[in-house]
Design an enzyme around this catalytic site. Sequence first.
Site, mmCIF file in Angstrom:
data_model
loop_
_atom_site.group_PDB
_atom_site.id
_atom_site.type_symbol
_atom_site.label_atom_id
_atom_site.label_comp_id
_atom_site.label_asym_id
_atom_site.label_seq_id
_atom_site.Cartn_x
_atom_site.Cartn_y
_atom_site.Cartn_z
ATOM 1 N N ARG A 166 38.671 33.869 55.565
ATOM 2 C CA ARG A 166 39.984 34.265 56.069
ATOM 3 C C ARG A 166 40.231 33.724 57.462
ATOM 4 N NH1 ARG A 166 38.676 40.334 54.559
ATOM 5 N NH2 ARG A 166 36.697 39.382 55.118
ATOM 6 N N HIS A 184 41.754 38.416 47.143
ATOM 7 C CA HIS A 184 40.680 38.091 46.191
ATOM 8 C C HIS A 184 41.282 37.441 44.937
ATOM 9 C CE1 HIS A 184 38.465 41.821 47.960
ATOM 10 N NE2 HIS A 184 37.824 40.760 48.410
ATOM 11 N N SER A 228 39.673 44.647 52.023
ATOM 12 C CA SER A 228 39.598 45.909 51.287
ATOM 13 C C SER A 228 39.681 47.086 52.255
ATOM 14 C CB SER A 228 38.286 45.968 50.494
ATOM 15 O OG SER A 228 38.219 44.920 49.555
ATOM 16 N N LYS A 253 26.797 50.553 51.246
ATOM 17 C CA LYS A 253 28.139 50.295 51.803
ATOM 18 C C LYS A 253 29.064 51.497 51.626
ATOM 19 C CE LYS A 253 29.053 45.491 52.496
ATOM 20 N NZ LYS A 253 30.115 44.479 52.446
#
Length: 164
Positions: free
Chosen positions: A89, A16, A127, A40
């Site tokens: 990505r 990030h 993450s 989440k």
Amino acid sequence: MKALYPGSFDPLTLGHLDLIERAAQLFDGLVVAVLQNPSKNPCFTVGQRLEQIRAATAHLPQVAVASFDGLTVEFAQSCGAGVILRGLRALSDFEFELQIAHTNKSLAPQLETLFMATATAHSFLSSSVVKEVARFGGPVAHMVPPGVAQDLATLFNQMSPHQA
Ligand code: ADP
């Protein structure tokens, strides 16, 4: 032109941060915004994530840090951003990101979504991966900024493996 980089950032990774540093060169202003999305089930509070991002971007005067809930397009408009920035990505990110970009275009035609390829060195990072490694006591110093590494150590040292 100002850009908005929205995400969960639970937590911020060096992937990030690399994207933020490169985007900061391209835009007059960049707002990095933490989406408040309790569904989440985040590991870090919004306040912690804001602090992590602020600390890691303190050397970038053109970067502002904020949080929001609701529609990304509405938040982009409220902060005067003309661009929503997202990172890609791998091909696996593409389908979902394209769907969101088309949805956002249908909601706010004047906003553009721009994708930036992640740095090769950080393209394996997410993450979730970082949390998985940290949960089992693995080294994360090459994956996250120092403040985040500290927060991860604190978080997982407090928990038993069953809780984590
Ligand atoms: P979200 O839940 O919105 O996907 P994330 O925090 O996982 O939030 O990701 C925010 C943005 O950062 C997304 O555009 C994602 O593709 C991008 N991103 C995730 N990991 C990396 C990385 N390693 N390098 C660069 N960008 C990344």
